[in-house]
Write a protein that holds these residues in place. Structure first.
Motif, PDB file in Angstrom:
ATOM      1  N   ALA A  58     -30.167  45.091  81.582  1.00 25.55           N
ATOM      2  CA  ALA A  58     -28.715  45.031  81.719  1.00 25.55           C
ATOM      3  C   ALA A  58     -28.112  46.163  80.893  1.00 25.55           C
ATOM      4  CB  ALA A  58     -28.180  43.689  81.227  1.00 25.55           C
ATOM      5  N   VAL A  59     -26.797  46.273  80.981  1.00 27.32           N
ATOM      6  CA  VAL A  59     -26.061  47.152  80.078  1.00 27.32           C
ATOM      7  C   VAL A  59     -25.474  46.283  78.972  1.00 27.32           C
ATOM      8  CG1 VAL A  59     -24.125  48.736  79.823  1.00 27.32           C
ATOM      9  CG2 VAL A  59     -25.526  48.813  81.887  1.00 27.32           C
ATOM     10  N   TYR A  60     -25.681  46.695  77.739  1.00 27.30           N
ATOM     11  CA  TYR A  60     -25.156  45.955  76.596  1.00 27.30           C
ATOM     12  C   TYR A  60     -23.954  46.730  76.057  1.00 27.30           C
ATOM     13  CZ  TYR A  60     -29.096  42.959  77.164  1.00 27.30           C
ATOM     14  OH  TYR A  60     -29.978  42.066  77.710  1.00 27.30           O
ATOM     15  N   LEU A  61     -22.810  46.085  76.142  1.00 26.11           N
ATOM     16  CA  LEU A  61     -21.544  46.705  75.778  1.00 26.11           C
ATOM     17  C   LEU A  61     -21.040  46.144  74.457  1.00 26.11           C
ATOM     18  CD1 LEU A  61     -19.851  46.399  79.266  1.00 26.11           C
ATOM     19  CD2 LEU A  61     -20.487  48.553  78.194  1.00 26.11           C
ATOM     20  N   CYS A  62     -20.571  47.044  73.626  1.00 26.17           N
ATOM     21  CA  CYS A  62     -19.907  46.638  72.386  1.00 26.17           C
ATOM     22  C   CYS A  62     -18.418  46.934  72.548  1.00 26.17           C
ATOM     23  CB  CYS A  62     -20.475  47.407  71.210  1.00 26.17           C
ATOM     24  SG  CYS A  62     -19.707  47.031  69.621  1.00 26.17           S
ATOM     25  N   ALA A  63     -17.583  46.054  72.042  1.00 24.57           N
ATOM     26  CA  ALA A  63     -16.145  46.251  72.092  1.00 24.57           C
ATOM     27  C   ALA A  63     -15.537  45.835  70.760  1.00 24.57           C
ATOM     28  CB  ALA A  63     -15.522  45.443  73.231  1.00 24.57           C
ATOM     29  N   SER A  64     -14.373  46.385  70.463  1.00 23.90           N
ATOM     30  CA  SER A  64     -13.667  45.963  69.258  1.00 23.90           C
ATOM     31  C   SER A  64     -12.196  45.814  69.566  1.00 23.90           C
ATOM     32  CB  SER A  64     -13.891  46.953  68.104  1.00 23.90           C
ATOM     33  OG  SER A  64     -13.270  48.203  68.348  1.00 23.90           O
TER      34      SER A  64
END
Lengths: 113, 110
Positions: free
Chosen positions: A88-94
């Motif tokens: 999968a694609v692992y996305l980080c957000a803030s």
């Protein structure tokens, strides 16, 4: 203003191996999120941090996934051992204090063979 | 449990057309709704955020509407351009929980 930084951009591993992803949020953003996005689906929340405390990890497969945010800034997400379905694609957000708008990094594309 | 659905899954239009993307959600007790754009190999970029008390938001050629009672939102793109080609996702938030739809993959042909 620098955006959310993630590394690596791509990772290919074999099943049962371990892998770690790193995220540096926008400076001053207290809330940090890790999402998993499987091809053709929307992102699914894995874990949410407020400073260095966990707000929500109800969808994190804790038998193999772990995450930490020491000092309330950078964060790492680890998978050990990896399974084929973790591809999968692992996305980080803030987000800032009001939690309204999320800013995403470019993600890490993981392929488990 | 909140379910978010986006129809159609893919859309191809000629340049210059006005178009509408749809988002529906099952639980109307939401805090806000956001529309995001995702380019291939990239993260998500927030386009518009509508609070639960609002009916619509506009930014340039984009207009998003929200009908909370019927569980629907639309994203209207005016005078589409090839640069608008991307996947558009909607997400609804309630408290700390944000749920995403699977997105609509838009292709605008020159």
């Amino acid at each position: 203003e620098a955006g959310v930084a993630q590394s690596p951009r791509y990772k290919i591993i074999e099943k049962r191996q371990s892998v770690a992803f790193w995220c540096n949020p926008i400076s001053g953003h207290a809330t940090l999120y890790w999402y998993q996005q499987i091809l053709g689906q929307g992102p699914k929340l894995l874990i949410q941090f407020q400073n260095n405390g966990v707000v929500d990890d109800s969808q994190l497969p804790k038998d193999r996934f772990s995450a930490e945010r020491l000092k309330g800034v950078d964060s790492t997400l680890k998978i050990q051992p990896a399974k084929l379905e973790d591809s999968a694609v692992y996305l980080c957000a803030s987000s800032s204090d009001d939690g309204e708008k999320l800013f995403f990094g470019s993600g890490t594309q993981l392929s488990v063979l | 449990k909140q379910e978010v659905t986006q129809i159609p899954a893919a859309l191809s239009v000629p340049e210059g057309e006005n178009l509408v993307l749809n988002c529906s959600f099952t639980d109307s007790a939401i805090y806000n709704l956001q529309w995001f754009r995702q380019d291939p190999g990239k993260g998500l970029t927030s386009l518009l955020l509508i609070q639960s008390s609002q009916r619509e938001q506009t930014s340039g050629r984009l207009n998003a509407s929200l009908d909370k009672s019927s569980g629907r939102s639309t994203l209207y793109i005016a005078a589409s351009q090839p640069g608008d080609s991307a996947t558009y996702l909607c997400a609804v938030r309630r408290d700390n929980d944000m749920r995403f739809g699977a997105g609509t993959r838009l292709t605008v042909k020159p």
